[in-house]
Design a protein around this motif. Structure first.
Motif, PDB file in Angstrom:
ATOM      1  N   SER A  45     121.930  23.495  -9.641  1.00  0.00           N
ATOM      2  CA  SER A  45     121.184  23.549 -10.870  1.00  0.00           C
ATOM      3  C   SER A  45     121.119  25.045 -11.551  1.00  0.00           C
ATOM      4  O   SER A  45     121.847  25.721 -10.966  1.00  0.00           O
ATOM      5  CB  SER A  45     119.775  23.125 -10.630  1.00  0.00           C
ATOM      6  N   THR A  46     120.494  25.023 -12.387  1.00  0.00           N
ATOM      7  CA  THR A  46     120.254  26.450 -13.169  1.00  0.00           C
ATOM      8  C   THR A  46     119.707  27.570 -12.152  1.00  0.00           C
ATOM      9  O   THR A  46     120.046  28.683 -12.369  1.00  0.00           O
ATOM     10  CB  THR A  46     119.473  26.598 -13.944  1.00  0.00           C
ATOM     11  N   GLU A  47     118.988  27.146 -11.012  1.00  0.00           N
ATOM     12  CA  GLU A  47     118.424  28.056  -9.869  1.00  0.00           C
ATOM     13  C   GLU A  47     119.477  28.784  -9.247  1.00  0.00           C
ATOM     14  O   GLU A  47     119.646  29.785  -8.776  1.00  0.00           O
ATOM     15  CB  GLU A  47     117.574  27.301  -9.125  1.00  0.00           C
ATOM     16  N   GLN A  48     120.950  27.915  -9.126  1.00  0.00           N
ATOM     17  CA  GLN A  48     121.911  28.360  -8.239  1.00  0.00           C
ATOM     18  C   GLN A  48     122.690  29.060  -9.281  1.00  0.00           C
ATOM     19  O   GLN A  48     123.960  29.666  -8.950  1.00  0.00           O
ATOM     20  CB  GLN A  48     122.523  27.461  -7.382  1.00  0.00           C
ATOM     21  N   GLY A  49     122.644  29.064 -10.782  1.00  0.00           N
ATOM     22  CA  GLY A  49     123.465  29.830 -11.713  1.00  0.00           C
ATOM     23  C   GLY A  49     124.195  28.956 -12.457  1.00  0.00           C
ATOM     24  O   GLY A  49     125.117  29.331 -13.462  1.00  0.00           O
ATOM     25  N   LEU A  50     124.022  27.538 -12.492  1.00  0.00           N
ATOM     26  CA  LEU A  50     124.776  26.609 -13.500  1.00  0.00           C
ATOM     27  C   LEU A  50     124.152  27.085 -14.733  1.00  0.00           C
ATOM     28  O   LEU A  50     122.794  27.444 -14.908  1.00  0.00           O
ATOM     29  CB  LEU A  50     124.156  25.154 -13.111  1.00  0.00           C
ATOM     30  N   ALA A  51     125.017  27.288 -15.726  1.00  0.00           N
ATOM     31  CA  ALA A  51     124.472  27.567 -17.212  1.00  0.00           C
ATOM     32  C   ALA A  51     123.384  26.765 -17.676  1.00  0.00           C
ATOM     33  O   ALA A  51     122.408  27.115 -18.412  1.00  0.00           O
ATOM     34  CB  ALA A  51     125.486  27.689 -18.246  1.00  0.00           C
ATOM     35  N   GLN A  52     123.451  25.296 -17.436  1.00  0.00           N
ATOM     36  CA  GLN A  52     122.284  24.364 -18.039  1.00  0.00           C
ATOM     37  C   GLN A  52     122.579  22.979 -17.111  1.00  0.00           C
ATOM     38  O   GLN A  52     123.519  22.663 -16.543  1.00  0.00           O
ATOM     39  CB  GLN A  52     122.592  23.972 -19.367  1.00  0.00           C
ATOM     40  N   ASN A  53     121.427  22.392 -16.956  1.00  0.00           N
ATOM     41  CA  ASN A  53     121.495  20.939 -16.177  1.00  0.00           C
ATOM     42  C   ASN A  53     122.144  19.829 -16.802  1.00  0.00           C
ATOM     43  O   ASN A  53     122.338  19.058 -15.986  1.00  0.00           O
ATOM     44  CB  ASN A  53     120.114  20.894 -15.710  1.00  0.00           C
ATOM     45  N   THR A  54     122.675  19.891 -17.864  1.00  0.00           N
ATOM     46  CA  THR A  54     123.361  18.962 -18.603  1.00  0.00           C
ATOM     47  C   THR A  54     124.785  19.073 -18.440  1.00  0.00           C
ATOM     48  O   THR A  54     125.409  20.120 -19.252  1.00  0.00           O
ATOM     49  CB  THR A  54     122.907  18.704 -20.057  1.00  0.00           C
ATOM     50  N   VAL A  55     125.390  18.295 -17.747  1.00  0.00           N
ATOM     51  CA  VAL A  55     126.905  18.697 -17.559  1.00  0.00           C
ATOM     52  C   VAL A  55     127.676  17.425 -18.323  1.00  0.00           C
ATOM     53  O   VAL A  55     127.376  16.405 -18.176  1.00  0.00           O
ATOM     54  CB  VAL A  55     127.416  18.802 -15.980  1.00  0.00           C
ATOM     55  N   SER A  56     128.705  17.970 -19.107  1.00  0.00           N
ATOM     56  CA  SER A  56     129.531  16.838 -19.871  1.00  0.00           C
ATOM     57  C   SER A  56     130.848  16.736 -19.082  1.00  0.00           C
ATOM     58  O   SER A  56     131.477  15.465 -19.335  1.00  0.00           O
ATOM     59  CB  SER A  56     129.817  17.503 -21.253  1.00  0.00           C
ATOM     60  N   SER A  57     131.369  17.475 -18.280  1.00  0.00           N
ATOM     61  CA  SER A  57     132.424  17.207 -17.748  1.00  0.00           C
ATOM     62  C   SER A  57     132.626  18.218 -16.243  1.00  0.00           C
ATOM     63  O   SER A  57     132.337  19.351 -16.414  1.00  0.00           O
ATOM     64  CB  SER A  57     133.781  17.662 -18.628  1.00  0.00           C
ATOM     65  N   PHE A  58     133.472  17.697 -15.524  1.00  0.00           N
ATOM     66  CA  PHE A  58     133.600  18.443 -14.266  1.00  0.00           C
ATOM     67  C   PHE A  58     135.067  18.119 -13.761  1.00  0.00           C
ATOM     68  O   PHE A  58     135.427  16.990 -13.692  1.00  0.00           O
ATOM     69  CB  PHE A  58     132.615  18.613 -13.302  1.00  0.00           C
ATOM     70  N   LEU A  59     135.488  19.143 -12.964  1.00  0.00           N
ATOM     71  CA  LEU A  59     136.895  18.849 -12.365  1.00  0.00           C
ATOM     72  C   LEU A  59     137.201  19.620 -11.223  1.00  0.00           C
ATOM     73  O   LEU A  59     136.642  20.996 -11.195  1.00  0.00           O
ATOM     74  CB  LEU A  59     137.922  19.157 -13.451  1.00  0.00           C
ATOM     75  N   GLN A  60     137.607  19.182  -9.977  1.00  0.00           N
ATOM     76  CA  GLN A  60     137.928  20.079  -8.891  1.00  0.00           C
ATOM     77  C   GLN A  60     139.313  20.290  -9.089  1.00  0.00           C
ATOM     78  O   GLN A  60     140.376  19.473  -9.111  1.00  0.00           O
ATOM     79  CB  GLN A  60     137.708  19.517  -7.710  1.00  0.00           C
TER      80      GLN A  60
END
Length: 146
Positions: A45-60
């Motif tokens: 989450s934002t506590e670990q450095g994520l810019a915001q908790n609403t994620v629109s897309s992700f990819l590995q």
């Protein structure tokens, strides 16, 4: 002929069949153990450095990095920390301003980024720059299909 003499071939045959079954079952069990994986999940989450908790897309990607698109932009997660890619007004190779709507990776490892308002963006692997893709009359690419 006594019954013990007659049962010896049957005992040998049963013992051989049991031994064959054990030999065949051992590799199958070893293969099943090799295919089994343990999965571990971690909340980020934002506590670990994520810019915001609403994620629109992700990819590995093929290198194992997790790319995260949000309304605040694009981040890359290496399993320990986030790297944030943001728009810089004086750098034309920076990520365009605006929310990220979709992410895809092609066969060459190029990251394709769909944005809301800035169109399609390309990011070559192992570089820090971003390149806007001219789509002519097409505006506001919202989805990238790989």
């Amino acid at each position: 002929m006594s019954s013990s003499v007659r049962s010896r071939p049957l005992r040998r045959w049963c013992s051989g069949l049991l031994a064959l079954g054990c030999l065949l079952a051992a590799p199958a069990q070893a293969g099943a153990d090799a295919l089994r994986r343990d999965f571990y999940f971690q909340t980020i989450s934002t506590e670990q450095g994520l810019a915001q908790n609403t994620v629109s897309s992700f990819l590995q990607d093929r290198d194992g990095f997790l790319w995260v698109g949000t309304d605040s932009g694009l981040q890359q997660y290496d399993g320990y920390a986030f790297t944030t890619f943001a728009h810089s007004g004086d750098d034309p190779a920076s990520l365009p301003e605006g929310p990220i709507s979709s992410l895809a990776e092609d066969g060459d490892g190029t990251l394709w980024i769909g944005t809301l308002g800035s169109g399609l963006v390309r990011h070559a692997p192992h570089t820090s720059g971003f390149e806007r893709v001219d789509l002519g009359d097409v505006a506001n690419v919202h989805t990238v299909l790989a």
